[in-house]
Design an enzyme around this catalytic site. Structure first.
Site, PDB file in Angstrom:
ATOM      1  N   TYR A 132       0.314   0.400   8.656  1.00  0.00           N
ATOM      2  CA  TYR A 132      -0.191  -0.315   7.477  1.00  0.00           C
ATOM      3  C   TYR A 132      -1.102  -1.466   7.888  1.00  0.00           C
ATOM      4  CZ  TYR A 132      -0.156  -2.864   3.043  1.00  0.00           C
ATOM      5  OH  TYR A 132      -0.530  -3.507   1.891  1.00  0.00           O
ATOM      6  N   ALA A 143      -2.741  -1.870  10.703  1.00  0.00           N
ATOM      7  CA  ALA A 143      -3.971  -1.366  11.319  1.00  0.00           C
ATOM      8  C   ALA A 143      -4.980  -0.964  10.258  1.00  0.00           C
ATOM      9  CB  ALA A 143      -3.652  -0.180  12.219  1.00  0.00           C
TER      10      ALA A 143
END
Length: 263
Positions: free
Chosen positions: A170, A172
């Site tokens: 999430y 990233a």
């Protein structure tokens, strides 16, 4: 003199209000079935926009715009699927002839510790949050440039992209959205298209629904304004960034997080 100054202020206020009139604008919103996406649709609709509610949950998206009559339209769209996104924007062009604002609010998460992240979860979160944002930005820009529209694109990131707090896939994707925004903003500025990111903090959406109350209270204590955000807090900023009042803002990441992190 005081009277003249007051009149000037009133005139400025009235002019600003006119800039928030979306009566002739077409607004395309992903993730429109619930949460931030639904609130964004509702606020633009209240300001007179024609609203296209896009979501993989077609029936729920239709409910979002059910009261808008000809000003509302729902499209079934898996944002991670390039062909589905292309068809959705083709549908918008056929129905409304243009798009003025694109808002990428579709997003998913998964709770995995880093060493245990399944490949499928990684690919699924990347597909919706980052690839989906890219695909909708691309089709939105293509349609705006085709019709000479000086439009606005607004992407949704997360304060976690700055703090690193959250599941790795999430975080990233949300950091990627910030970089994507900056790059697109530089490239399309000459076309008069502005691209910005809203960076919410903890917001009262389905993603928070399963958090135990003691965790929620501990988190609230870290927020200077003393509460989690509401979807309409994000929607209000979206209508500002898409308006003429924000005509000199592009490539920016605007934090809407109650002060839980400064970026």
């Amino acid at each position: 003199m005081m009277s003249s100054g007051s009149a000037s202020s009133a005139e400025g206020y009235d002019e600003s209000e006119k800039k928030m009139d979306y009566a002739d604008k077409v607004v395309f919103v992903t993730g429109a079935a619930q949460g931030m996406g639904k609130a964004i649709c509702q606020r633009f609709a209240a300001l007179g926009a024609k609203v296209v509610a896009a979501d993989i949950k077609a029936e729920a998206a239709a409910e979002t715009v059910a009261d808008l009559g000809d000003r509302g339209h729902a499209v079934a769209c898996n944002v991670a699927d390039a062909e589905a996104v292309r068809k959705a924007f083709a549908d918008v062009e056929t129905r409304f002839g243009r798009v003025d604002v694109v808002i990428n609010a579709a997003g998913i998460g998964a709770v995995d510790s880093f060493p245990d992240v399944p490949d499928d979860n990684w690919n699924r979160v990347i597909g919706v949050n980052l690839t989906g944002t890219f695909l909708c930005c691309r089709e939105g820009v293509r349609l705006m440039q085709k019709h000479g529209v000086k439009g606005a694109i607004i992407n949704i990131s997360s304060t976690g992209a700055v703090t690193g707090e959250g599941p790795v896939h999430y975080i990233a994707t949300k950091a990627g959205v910030m970089g994507l925004t900056r790059s697109i903003a530089r490239e399309v500025a000459a076309s008069g298209i502005r691209v910005n990111t809203i960076v919410p903090g903890a917001t009262n959406t389905a993603m928070l629904a399963g958090i135990p109350d003691e965790w929620m209270q501990a988190m609230i204590k870290t927020i200077p304004l003393g509460r989690v955000g509401e979807p309409d807090d994000i929607a209000r900023v979206a209508t500002f960034l898409a308006s003429e009042d924000a005509v000199y803002i592009t490539g920016q990441n605007l934090a809407v997080n109650g002060g839980m992190a400064f970026i």
